[in-house]
Design an enzyme around this catalytic site. Structure first.
Site, short mmCIF file in Angstrom:
data_model
loop_
_atom_site.label_atom_id
_atom_site.label_comp_id
_atom_site.label_asym_id
_atom_site.label_seq_id
_atom_site.Cartn_x
_atom_site.Cartn_y
_atom_site.Cartn_z
N HIS A 1 12.93 -2.13 -1.28
CA HIS A 1 12.18 -1.73 -2.39
C HIS A 1 12.85 -0.52 -2.91
CE1 HIS A 1 8.69 0.19 -4.32
NE2 HIS A 1 8.28 -0.88 -4.15
N TRP B 1 0.92 -1.21 0.01
CA TRP B 1 0.26 0.18 0.11
C TRP B 1 0.94 1.28 0.05
CZ3 TRP B 1 -5.13 -0.07 2.87
CH2 TRP B 1 -5.90 -0.96 2.67
N GLU C 1 11.41 -6.29 -9.56
CA GLU C 1 10.53 -4.84 -9.81
C GLU C 1 11.33 -4.00 -10.67
OE1 GLU C 1 9.74 -2.78 -6.25
OE2 GLU C 1 11.91 -2.55 -5.93
N GLY D 1 -0.32 0.02 -6.68
CA GLY D 1 -1.63 0.89 -6.54
C GLY D 1 -2.87 0.06 -6.83
#
EC number: 5.3.1.1
Length: 251
Positions: free
Chosen positions: A99, A13, A169, A236
């Protein structure tokens, strides 16, 4: 997707969500039964909502709760930081480390990510270690070299299929609406799998490798069908229960 590895759909989130957002999480809990045959579900809300969300999962609900980051130390004079032990105490079962937004915004190195992964284990949490290349690195043809370096330094010795998940990612795809082709994803996930097998042997063959980067209901099924894609790290699209569950149905 590798059939013998159960997929995980993890929702990140990021810095989104207030107490009113509990309604979306409750909708995820209500709809989780529809996808439990396809994938495990994990939601990583901001730290302010972690304990409240974890409380809602008591009694064996089908959505686990995780965190977005942790400090490497268990306690001490680290104003504003949260330890893995605190996250576990609040009800987390996993924590994202490394991340790209943490690496970019806070200058986190592979060594720091390595330390945070070990901190997660110390607290009994699964570490979700993120790796990925920037647009500049991609354009220079450095993607595999960058990934090799990140994986070598970020993943601690002792990594196992039950305590560590890798999330690929591509930084240039996060929040941009851009995604690599299925062929690109297959090549990169195969490369990651081989590195994991060489280093961690059978454990490396069984580790989940998630794809993250503009995953949404419209592309989830195609991405989840790619070899060595064992789920997704969703940004998202994880803020809405309908989108999050639709992505899981794509597994």
């Amino acid at each position: 997707m590798t059939d013998r590895i159960r997929p995980l759909i993890a929702g990140n989130w990021k810095m989104n969500g207030l107490k009113a957002s509990a309604a979306e999480f409750e909708a995820m809990l209500a709809g989780a039964a529809e996808v439990t045959g396809k994938a495990d579900l994990l939601v990583c809300p901001p730290a302010t909502l972690l304990a409240a969300f974890a409380e809602k999962t008591r009694g064996g609900k089908a959505v686990a709760v995780g965190a977005q980051d942790c400090h490497a130390k268990a306690s001490g004079a680290h104003t504003g930081d949260i330890s893995a032990e605190m996250l576990a105490d609040a009800g987390a079962s996993a924590v994202i480390v490394g991340h790209s937004e943490r690496r970019a915004d806070h200058g986190e190195s592979d060594v720091v990510v390595h330390q945070k992964a070990e901190a997660a284990w110390r607290a009994g949490l699964v570490a979700i270690v993120c790796v990925g290349e920037t647009q500049q690195q991609r354009d220079a043809g450095l993607t595999l070299e960058i990934l090799r370096g990140q994986l070598t330094l970020s993943l601690p010795e002792g990594s196992r299929a039950d305590n560590l998940i890798v999330a690929y990612e591509p930084v240039w795809a996060i929040g941009t609406g851009l995604t690599p082709t299925a062929g690109d994803v297959e090549q990169i996930h195969s490369f990651i799998r081989q590195l994991l097998i060489v280093r961690f042997k059978e454990q490396g063959a069984r580790m989940r490798i998630l794809y993250g980067g503009s995953v949404k209901p419209s592309n989830a099924a195609e991405l989840m069908a790619v070899a060595n894609v064992n789920g997704a790290l969703v940004g998202g699209a994880s803020l809405k229960a309908a989108d999050f569950l639709a992505i899981a149905k794509g597994c």
